[in-house]
Design a protein around this motif. Structure first.
Motif, PDB file in Angstrom:
ATOM      1  N   LYS A   1       0.822  -1.232  -0.032  1.00 17.57           N
ATOM      2  CA  LYS A   1       0.017  -0.153  -0.032  1.00 17.57           C
ATOM      3  C   LYS A   1       0.826   1.424  -0.157  1.00 17.57           C
ATOM      4  O   LYS A   1       0.340   2.252  -0.452  1.00 17.57           O
ATOM      5  CB  LYS A   1      -0.837  -0.173   1.296  1.00 17.57           C
ATOM      6  CG  LYS A   1      -1.948  -0.866   1.052  1.00 17.57           C
ATOM      7  CD  LYS A   1      -3.104  -0.883   2.321  1.00 17.57           C
ATOM      8  CE  LYS A   1      -4.135  -2.102   2.280  1.00 17.57           C
ATOM      9  NZ  LYS A   1      -4.968  -1.893   3.525  1.00 17.57           N
TER      10      LYS A   1
ATOM     11  N   CYS B   1       2.463  -4.494  -5.817  1.00 14.14           N
ATOM     12  CA  CYS B   1       2.187  -5.702  -5.207  1.00 14.14           C
ATOM     13  C   CYS B   1       2.526  -6.951  -6.237  1.00 14.14           C
ATOM     14  O   CYS B   1       2.132  -6.939  -7.428  1.00 14.14           O
ATOM     15  CB  CYS B   1       0.630  -5.752  -4.775  1.00 14.14           C
ATOM     16  SG  CYS B   1       0.306  -7.315  -3.824  1.00 14.14           S
TER      17      CYS B   1
ATOM     18  N   ASP C   1      -5.332  -0.627  -2.329  1.00  9.94           N
ATOM     19  CA  ASP C   1      -4.514  -1.901  -2.054  1.00  9.94           C
ATOM     20  C   ASP C   1      -4.079  -2.284  -3.540  1.00  9.94           C
ATOM     21  O   ASP C   1      -5.126  -3.084  -4.322  1.00  9.94           O
ATOM     22  CB  ASP C   1      -5.193  -2.904  -1.361  1.00  9.94           C
ATOM     23  CG  ASP C   1      -4.249  -3.964  -0.863  1.00  9.94           C
ATOM     24  OD1 ASP C   1      -3.072  -3.998  -1.564  1.00  9.94           O
ATOM     25  OD2 ASP C   1      -4.411  -4.899  -0.280  1.00  9.94           O
TER      26      ASP C   1
END
Length: 207
Positions: free
Chosen positions: A155, A160, A187
């Motif tokens: 975050k 990611c 996210d």
């Protein structure tokens, strides 16, 4: 391919990951926030422990049997906010590193993108050494063993990486780099997970 200033390339074995606003080339590692300096993956020199060496994968799939840029359904790419068609890109500076298919945010100069690649590696390699990651979590996605493995908080970094084991020695990596304006607000792991959830059911069975 031009790599914008301020980004980084990390090597993991024979793979390279370029995290940038212009391109995300996927391999067996994740980018961290901060200096964005090159660093080797701490799991590269380690072997999985015996009790982690054979993780059960029911209904194994063969992601390599599908053209790389056909892995993500077009409707899913659109629903996630990306261009309908991805583009195949070479995996960084190492010519032997795996290619990625990259989907970008249309009409945006902020660098939002999703990249998928197929890796000849075991998910157990990640499960065996969770302590090497700043952000690590075992997951089950679409019924398959999965690992969220990043060097820092996704975050905060806006990046990611999630790895899903399709069969004993094969994985799909989904890596998301957020647009600059979205970092810290959403996210990126939710997008990476959704991409895998929609991709895996379309794969052919492993032979």
């Amino acid at each position: 391919m031009t790599i914008p200033e301020g980004r980084r390339v990390r090597k993991f074995g024979r793979g390279v990951l370029t995290c940038s606003g212009a391109a995300l080339l996927v391999t067996l590692t994740a980018c961290s926030s901060g200096g964005r300096q090159a660093a080797s993956d701490p799991t590269a020199s380690k072997q999985p422990s015996q009790n982690q060496s054979a993780i059960q994968i029911n209904n194994p799939k063969d992601a390599a049997a599908v053209p790389l840029c056909d892995l993500l359904p077009a409707e899913t790419a659109t629903a996630l906010g990306y261009e309908t068609q991805g583009r195949k890109e070479q995996g960084g500076l190492d010519p032997d590193s795996p290619s990625a298919c990259v989907w970008r945010t249309p009409g945006s100069s902020e660098g939002g993108q999703l990249a998928l690649t197929v890796l000849n590696r075991k998910i157990s390699d990640y499960y065996a050494h969770p302590e090497t990651w700043g952000d690590f979590k075992k997951l089950t996605v679409a019924g398959y063993p999965t690992a969220r493995a990043n060097t820092s908080d996704p975050k905060k970094a806006g990046i990611c990486s999630i790895y899903l084991g399709t069969q004993q020695s094969q994985m799909i990596s989904a890596q998301v780099t957020q647009s600059t304006s979205k970092v810290g607000k959403k996210d990126p792991c939710q997008v990476a997970r959704k991409a895998l959830e929609e991709t895996v059911p379309t794969l052919p069975p492993a032979k």
